[in-house]
Design an enzyme around this catalytic site. Structure first.
Site, PDB file in Angstrom:
ATOM      1  CG  ASP A  42      -9.172  54.524  24.399  1.00  0.00           C
ATOM      2  OD1 ASP A  42     -10.331  54.768  24.759  1.00  0.00           O
ATOM      3  OD2 ASP A  42      -8.318  55.410  24.215  1.00  0.00           O
ATOM      4  CD  GLU A  46     -13.856  54.829  22.200  1.00  0.00           C
ATOM      5  OE1 GLU A  46     -14.605  55.715  22.623  1.00  0.00           O
ATOM      6  OE2 GLU A  46     -12.624  54.897  22.304  1.00  0.00           O
TER       7      GLU A  46
HETATM    8  C1  GLC Z   1     -11.784  57.050  24.339  1.00  0.00           C
HETATM    9  C2  GLC Z   1     -12.171  56.998  25.798  1.00  0.00           C
HETATM   10  C3  GLC Z   1     -12.153  58.395  26.345  1.00  0.00           C
HETATM   11  C4  GLC Z   1     -10.757  58.956  26.203  1.00  0.00           C
HETATM   12  C5  GLC Z   1     -10.266  58.858  24.782  1.00  0.00           C
HETATM   13  C6  GLC Z   1      -8.788  59.074  24.703  1.00  0.00           C
HETATM   14  O1  GLC Z   1     -12.716  57.716  23.567  1.00  0.00           O
HETATM   15  O2  GLC Z   1     -13.409  56.373  25.936  1.00  0.00           O
HETATM   16  O3  GLC Z   1     -12.583  58.448  27.668  1.00  0.00           O
HETATM   17  O4  GLC Z   1     -10.746  60.298  26.613  1.00  0.00           O
HETATM   18  O5  GLC Z   1     -10.501  57.595  24.211  1.00  0.00           O
HETATM   19  O6  GLC Z   1      -8.102  57.974  25.223  1.00  0.00           O
END
Ligand code: GLC
Length: 508
Positions: A193, A246
């Site tokens: 994440d 991500e």
């Molecule tokens: C990422 C996740 C999202 C979350 C954020 C904070 O972007 O995909 O859903 O709110 O991180 O953890």
């Protein structure tokens, strides 16, 4: 030369556990519900599942606020349920990826009280935050004042999500231990994440006012790469595991750097969101694909493609048309790279309309997170009781059971696309080359040795055709009936060489 690794050829399916299937009647999906439908995922033809967060959490951000990295939240089940799920998945040939949240923890994590040195604290006065950074999810300043300590702490997301200070070696060690905990239980890897944000440390960089308004989209620091090399070494202790980061930088050239180098590898895969945000427009898609071919083509830099996830409106909703989202599925399954599906896109689900009194997410993302309908009847295959969010539109017609009974459905299109991909090395790992085509049509050839496929995607509003060398036949059409000679608006086809086509490039 080594052959392709499993994560390069896999189709990954994102399960949003809260919305997949409830077996207890509390209206929230659970691990038993996922376990009960693994056979569906095998039928669909995916190779791996990624589970959005299931660790213990007060759920201020639907599990992205972890309060214990080594526990399953009771709403989803127990560690025993988890072990059973992994065992069942593996027995069926499915890999399992966990969601790992390294940038922040919940303020209910015991570390927040017991190990304040794990977080980013700054002295100051309660009237003025340390800098002008704003939090994501509409939260105002990225700083919260702690009256007890008389200090500010950083939160790039909600106030309930305090950022970890990865410049503290004890944080590195503790977070590596959380990876090993799940790797020891047999998981095949992680989705990481907002992992590009972890390198900010205690000495925060200076951001321009535009960047400070969205620090999550701007942080791109050298120290993150050092940290990722360390994370990669932990993963490399476990054979055949993978990671997908991500990296929320809307710039493919920057994203590419997070794969590291052959000498100092970082991520195995990274999301690359410019494609996710591309409108239904051939010129934009051509540019996005060119960027990927330019920056994600070297050794160890394998692309990913994603059309929908739990953070954005579904592409069926964004593209406002079933025909377009069917044609987009053809793109997803046939571009060079690993496709990530978001549960329910194979059903063509649209976002649910969520009345204000039922809203849950402070970031306004409830619509795409609506529960999955398994059956056409009122309960849709859930255990009963109201689900935590309303059903998506036309839930009965869109249910798995209804669509499995209709070979012209969106679900069957996905099933056929994934089967075609599985059966073609050209689609799984072949080269990519554009073919000459009218401006509104994306036309490309994938090739691996003698195996070849041509893909035509008409993103225009009128029908079009593409002249090809040699004879080609339709393997799959997004509307289940188009012929290659004439492509209706918003239709895509996958073509294979017809009998008698002995090879040679398809371009004229
Ligand atoms: C990422 C996740 C999202 C979350 C954020 C904070 O972007 O995909 O859903 O709110 O991180 O953890």
């Amino acid at each position: 030369m080594d052959g392709p690794r499993w994560w390069q050829e896999a189709v990954v399916y994102q399960v949003y556990p809260r919305s997949f299937c409830d077996t207890t009647g509390d209206g929230v999906g659970d691990l038993a519900g996922i376990r009960a439908h693994l056979d569906y995922l095998v039928w669909l033809g995916v190779d791996a599942i990624w589970l959005s967060p299931i660790c213990r959490s007060p759920m201020a951000d639907a599990g992205y606020d972890v309060s214990a990295y080594d526990e399953i939240d009771p709403v989803f089940g127990t560690l025993q349920d988890f072990d059973g799920l992994v065992a069942d998945a593996h027995a069926l040939g499915l890999k399992v990826l966990m969601d790992w949240v390294p940038n922040h923890t919940s303020i209910e994590h015991r570390w927040f009280l017991e190990r304040p040195d794990f977080y980013v604290w700054v002295d100051g006065t309660p009237d003025r935050p340390p800098n002008d950074w704003l939090a994501a999810l509409g939260g105002g300043a990225a700083w919260a004042w702690d009256t007890h300590r008389g200090q500010w702490y950083l939160h790039l997301f909600l106030t309930e999500q305090a950022d970890l200070d990865w410049s503290n070696p004890a944080v590195v060690e503790a977070m590596h231990a959380t990876l090993r905990f799940w790797l020891d239980r047999g998981v095949d890897g992680f989705r990481l994440d907002v992992v590009h944000c972890i390198g900010k440390g205690h000495d925060l960089p200076v951001l321009s006012p535009e960047q400070a308004a969205k620090p999550v989209e701007a942080l791109d620091l050298a120290y993150t790469h050092t940290l990722l090399q360390g994370i990669r070494s932990v993963l490399d202790e476990y054979p055949d595991t993978t990671s997908v980061g991500e990296v929320y930088l809307l710039d493919t050239a920057r994203v590419a750097t997070y794969y590291g180098t052959p000498e100092a590898p970082e991520l195995h895969l990274s999301f690359n969101f410019p494609g996710l945000w591309a409108p239904w427009d051939a010129a934009v898609w051509r540019t996005r694909i060119d960027e990927v071919e330019q920056h994600l083509a070297g050794p160890g830099r394998w692309p990913t493609w994603v059309l929908s996830n739990h953070d954005v409106p579904r592409h069926r909703t964004r593209y406002a048309s079933e025909a377009r989202s069917r044609a987009a599925a053809v793109l997803l399954a046939t571009l060079r790279g690993t496709p990530f599906l978001f549960a329910g896109e194979e059903l063509g689900l649209e976002d649910a309309v969520v009345p204000s009194q039922q809203r849950v997410d402070p970031g306004g993302r409830d619509g795409c997170r609506a529960p999955l309908p398994w059956t056409a009847d009122e309960g849709h295959g859930w255990a009963g009781g109201d689900p935590w969010l309303p059903w998506p539109p036309d839930a009965g017609l869109r249910s798995v059971a209804t669509q499995q009974g209709d070979e012209g459905s969106m679900l069957w299109l996905y099933q056929r696309l994934l089967a075609a991909r599985r059966g073609s090395s050209a689609l799984r790992h072949g080269t990519f080359a554009w073919l000459p085509s009218p401006p509104d049509v994306l036309a490309y050839e994938r090739a691996a040795g003698p195996d070849r496929r041509v893909v035509l995607v008409n993103q225009g509003a009128i029908s079009a055709s593409v002249e090809l060398a040699g004879d080609w036949e339709v393997e799959i059409a997004s509307d289940h009936c188009s012929t290659a000679a004439e492509l209706a608006a918003a239709v895509a086809v996958v073509l294979r060489p017809a009998l008698g086509n002995k090879g040679g490039p398809a371009g004229v």
